[in-house]
Write a protein that holds these residues in place. Structure first.
Motif, short mmCIF file in Angstrom:
data_model
loop_
_atom_site.label_atom_id
_atom_site.label_comp_id
_atom_site.label_asym_id
_atom_site.label_seq_id
_atom_site.Cartn_x
_atom_site.Cartn_y
_atom_site.Cartn_z
N VAL A 92 -3.11 -12.24 -1.61
CA VAL A 92 -3.33 -11.81 -2.94
C VAL A 92 -4.53 -12.31 -3.60
CG1 VAL A 92 -2.06 -11.47 -5.00
CG2 VAL A 92 -0.61 -12.19 -2.77
N ARG A 93 -4.94 -11.06 -4.26
CA ARG A 93 -6.36 -11.48 -5.07
C ARG A 93 -6.26 -10.78 -6.24
NH1 ARG A 93 -11.13 -8.48 -1.36
NH2 ARG A 93 -10.43 -6.27 -2.21
N ASP A 94 -7.24 -11.01 -7.39
CA ASP A 94 -7.34 -10.34 -8.37
C ASP A 94 -8.29 -8.94 -8.22
OD1 ASP A 94 -8.19 -9.30 -10.97
OD2 ASP A 94 -8.46 -11.43 -11.74
N SER A 95 -7.84 -7.98 -8.48
CA SER A 95 -8.77 -6.70 -8.32
C SER A 95 -9.98 -6.87 -8.77
CB SER A 95 -7.93 -5.44 -8.47
OG SER A 95 -7.78 -5.38 -10.21
N LEU A 117 -3.38 -6.79 -9.31
CA LEU A 117 -3.48 -7.60 -8.08
C LEU A 117 -3.63 -6.59 -6.90
CD1 LEU A 117 -0.47 -10.25 -8.32
CD2 LEU A 117 -3.09 -10.64 -8.74
N GLU A 118 -4.27 -7.31 -5.90
CA GLU A 118 -4.49 -6.23 -4.62
C GLU A 118 -3.85 -7.31 -3.58
OE1 GLU A 118 -8.28 -3.81 -4.90
OE2 GLU A 118 -8.54 -5.99 -4.39
N VAL A 119 -3.25 -6.76 -2.58
CA VAL A 119 -2.41 -7.40 -1.61
C VAL A 119 -2.96 -6.78 -0.20
CG1 VAL A 119 -0.53 -8.05 -2.76
CG2 VAL A 119 -0.29 -5.95 -1.55
N ALA A 120 -3.05 -7.67 1.11
CA ALA A 120 -3.40 -7.37 2.20
C ALA A 120 -2.40 -8.02 3.18
CB ALA A 120 -4.77 -7.93 2.47
#
Length: 71
Positions: free
Chosen positions: A40-43, A29-32
């Motif tokens: 949150v999104r799938d890398s 997961l990636e976060v901003a």
């Protein structure tokens, strides 16, 4: 409450992946961070859906996840 965010908004955010993620990718997961929210999104699907949660909800999630893993 969770809600999705458009890809156009997501493309302007500074995304971060855990240092525990390997260089080969995988299930990450990636976060901003935003003002009072965390995205949150799938890398592997950076143009895909993005979930927005409150900063308090994210903090609670991380606290719970780390306490059960012994970090």
């Amino acid at each position: 409450m969770n809600s999705s965010v458009s890809s156009a908004v997501a493309s302007h955010l500074a995304w971060y992946k855990s240092s525990y993620s390997g260089a080969e990718g995988g299930q990450c997961l990636e976060v901003a961070a935003g003002t009072g929210v965390v995205y949150v999104r799938d890398s592997k699907a950076v143009a895909g859906p993005v979930v927005r949660v409150s900063a308090d909800a994210w903090s609670g999630f991380v606290g719970s996840a780390t306490s059960t893993r012994g970090f």
